[in-house]
Motif scaffolding. Structure first.
Motif, PDB file in Angstrom:
ATOM      1  N   GLY A 266       0.814  -1.227   0.000  1.00 17.08           N
ATOM      2  CA  GLY A 266       0.000   0.000   0.000  1.00 17.08           C
ATOM      3  C   GLY A 266       0.839   1.266   0.000  1.00 17.08           C
ATOM      4  N   TYR A 267       1.940   1.280   0.757  1.00 16.62           N
ATOM      5  CA  TYR A 267       2.738   2.516   0.823  1.00 16.62           C
ATOM      6  C   TYR A 267       3.285   2.893  -0.546  1.00 16.62           C
ATOM      7  N   MET A 268       3.520   1.890  -1.396  1.00 17.90           N
ATOM      8  CA  MET A 268       4.075   2.195  -2.720  1.00 17.90           C
ATOM      9  C   MET A 268       2.956   2.705  -3.637  1.00 17.90           C
ATOM     10  N   LYS A 269       1.773   2.119  -3.489  1.00 19.47           N
ATOM     11  CA  LYS A 269       0.641   2.595  -4.311  1.00 19.47           C
ATOM     12  C   LYS A 269       0.383   4.070  -3.995  1.00 19.47           C
ATOM     13  N   ARG A 270       0.494   4.425  -2.724  1.00 23.57           N
ATOM     14  CA  ARG A 270       0.310   5.826  -2.339  1.00 23.57           C
ATOM     15  C   ARG A 270       1.382   6.698  -3.010  1.00 23.57           C
TER      16      ARG A 270
END
Ligand code: BG6
Length: 465
Positions: A266-270
Motif C-alpha cells: 500500500g505505501y508504494m501505491k500511495r
C-alpha cells in the motif's frame, strides 16, 4: 549456540569484475565494457584500454587455480554470476553461444570437484550492451522475454549443477544507478520516475517469472532475491526524521516485499498516486508476482542515517549514500563501518519476512601492501580480519536471536575490480591478485593473512571467532 550446522560459508564475485576475456569465445559487449570509471565517470562508445574490467583478474583463464584456493579455505559455497552476454551476446538472439555455456559448465564442474556448491546470480550489473542501447534496458517490456529465454537456457543447462539461484543482484539499486543496475541507457537526470518505476515493474515480473520457471524446471532449486541492504537510522528522535526514515526505508523494502509477499504494498501505491506514476500491468502480471522466493539474500556493507533536514549533506556509500552517522568510523572510501547494523538488518528481515536469509556480500575494500614474510609474499591485512570478525560475531548474535541464517559469502573473496569506481586498488580478497590500476602486474595470486584466518573460521564453524 553458535552458527547453524550446515552453514554455507564461502565467498562471492561477479563475472564482470573478475573474468576479463571481455570479447573471447563469442562473448558480446555488456554495459560494464563501456564504463571504465564505474559509476563515477562517463561511459564510452567502445571499450577503452583503461577499463580494468576487460582483463579483470583473468578469472576466465585462471579459474581452476582460484577454485583450488577457495577449496583450500574450505568454502562450502561459491557465489558468482553468469555473464548474460557470454550466453546471448546481444541479448535478443534466438540461440545461445555454446562456448559461453561451456565455460560455466567447466567452472561449476570444477567447484563440485571440491564439494563447493555454486550460488549463481543470473544478472549482476552486466546487461548485454545491445539491450541497453537498442531497448533502453528494463524500461522496455521486451526485456522480460529476453531474460526469460536466457533463464530457461541456463536452467536447462545447469539444473543438475546449480541449486542456489539469485534473480537480480541488488535489484533495488536500479533506483540509484539505472544504467549499471538496469541497463537503462537514458541518462539518469533525463529519466522520468514513470519510466524508472515501469522498469522496476518489469524486473519484478521477470524475477517472479524466473522463480516460477526455476521451480518447474529444477524441483530442488532454491531461488532467492538479492537486496542492497542499508539499515537506515533516524538522525535524531525528531518525529519528522523518524517518518522520513520510514519513507526512505519503504522505497527499499518495496523490492523485498514484492518478492516475499507477491503483491505491491500500500505505501508504494500511495507513492505512485501522489507522484503521478501509473504502473502498466499486463494481464497475468499479478498472477506471476505470486511466485515468491524461497529465501532472501542481501549485501551488507554499511548503515546510513536519514533526516528531514535538507541542510544535512549526503555522505558516500555503496551506490546509495546517506547522511553520515556521527557515531561511526568510515573505510578509506568513506563507507561507514557498523557491525551491529548487520545483526539489526538480519533481525529486521527475519521479523518482516520469516524466510531464510543469506548474506551474500559483506567485506572491507582497502588498499593492501604486498610484503615478503619468511620468504613468502603476503599481505598483513589485520584491518580486514578485524572488520570481518566483528561482522561475523553479529551474525552469530542474530542466530542466537532466532534468525534463520543460511550462509555467508564475503564479497570479493579474491581481489577484483570495484563496481563503483572500477579500481583494483580497492581490494576485498583473502587472495591478493598482482594487478595494478596502471595495467602492470603479473596476475599472480598470493594468500593474505586473512586467508588463513577465514580457513580457521570455516573449519571451526565460527568457533574460532
Ligand atoms: C555491491 C555490488 O554493490 O557492492 C558488487 O553487488 C560490488 O558488485 C560491491 O563490487 C562492493 O562495491 P565496490 O564499489 O567497492 O566494488
Amino acid at each position: 549456540m553458535s552458527f547453524p550446522k550446515n552453514f554455507l560459508w564461502g565467498g562471492a564475485v561477479a563475472a564482470n569484475q573478475c573474468e576479463g576475456a571481455y570479447n573471447e569465445d563469442g562473448k558480446g559487449l555488456c554495459t560494464q565494457d563501456v564504463t571504465p570509471h564505474g559509476i563515477v565517470g562517463p561511459r564510452t562508445e567502445e571499450p577503452t584500454p583503461d577499463n580494468m574490467k576487460l582483463i579483470g583478474i583473468d578469472f576466465y583463464h585462471r579459474y581452476k587455480e582460484d577454485v583450488k584456493l577457495f577449496a583450500e579455505m574450505g568454502f562450502k559455497v561459491f557465489r558468482t554470476s553468469i555473464a548474460w552476454s557470454r550466453i546471448f551476446p546481444n541479448g535478443d538472439e534466438e540461440t545461445p553461444n555454446e562456448k559461453g555455456l561451456q565455460f560455466y559448465d567447466d567452472l561449476f564442474d570444477e567447484c563440485h570437484k571440491y564439494g563447493i556448491e555454486p550460488l549463481v546470480t543470473i544478472s549482476h550489473y552486466e546487461t548485454p550492451l545491445h539491450l541497453a542501447k537498442t531497448y533502453d534496458g528494463w524500461v522496455n517490456r521486451k526485456m522480460i522475454g529476453f531474460y526469460e529465454r536466457y533463464v530457461r537456457t541456463i536452467f536447462a543447462r545447469y539444473g543438475k549443477k546449480v541449486k542456489y539461484w539469485l534473480t537480480f543482484n541488488e535489484i533495488n539499486s536500479v533506483l540509484h544507478e539505472p544504467f549499471l543496475s538496469g541497463g537503462i541507457y537514458t541518462e539518469k537526470d533525463k529519466l522520468s520516475q514513470q519510466d524508472l518505476y515501469q522498469a522496476v515493474h518489469h524486473e519484478l515480473v521477470a524475477s517472479a517469472l524466473a522463480t516460477k520457471i526455476g521451480h518447474e524446471m529444477i524441483p530442488d532449486a532454491k531461488i532467492g532475491c538479492m537486496i542492497l541492504s542499508m539499515p537506515t537510522y533516524p538522525l535524531t528522535p525528531c518525529p519528522d526524521d523518524v517518518i522520513r526514515t520510514m519513507e526512505s526505508v519503504h522505497k527499499n523494502d518495496f523490492f523485498g516485499d514484492v518478492h516475499v509477499r507477491g503483491y505491491y504494498p500500500g505505501y508504494m501505491k500511495r507513492y505512485f498516486r501522489e507522484n503521478n506514476i501509473e504502473i502498466k500491468f499486463e494481464p497475468g502480471d499479478e498472477e506471476i508476482l505470486k511466485n515468491t522466493v524461497d529465501f532472501v539474500s542481501f549485501s551488507y556493507y554499511m548503515s546510513i542515517c536519514e533526516t528531514a533536514d535538507p541542510a544535512q549533506a549526503k555522505g558516500k556509500g555503496n551506490l546509495m549514500g546517506g547522511v553520515p552517522n556521527p557515531y561511526l568510523e568510515a573505510s578509506e572510501w568513506g563507507w561507514q563501518i557498523d557491525p551491529q547494523g548487520l545483526r539489526y538488518v538480519l533481525n529486521y528481515y527475519w521479523d518482516r519476512y520469516q524466510k531464510p536469509l543469506f548474506i551474500v556480500e559483506n567485506g572491507l575494500g582497502a588498499v593492501d601492501k604486498l610484503v615478503e614474510k619468511d620468504g613468502v609474499m603476503t599481505v598483513e591485512d589485520d584491518y580486514r580480519i578485524d572488520y570481518l570478525q566483528k561482522h561475523l560475531l553479529q551474525v552469530e548474535e542474530a542466530a542466537r536471536d532466532g534468525v534463520d541464517v543460511m550462509g555467508y559469502t564475503s564479497w570479493g573473496c579474491i581481489d577484483l575490480v570495484s563496481a563503483s569506481t572500477a579500481e583494483l586498488k580497492k581490494r576485498y580478497g583473502y587472495i591478493y591478485v598482482d594487478r595494478n590500476d596502471d595495467g602492470t602486474g603479473t596476475l599472480n595470486r598470493y594468500k593474505k593473512k586473512s586467508f588463513y584466518w577465514y580457513k580457521d573460521v570455516i573449519a571451526t564453524n565460527g568457533e574460532s571467532l
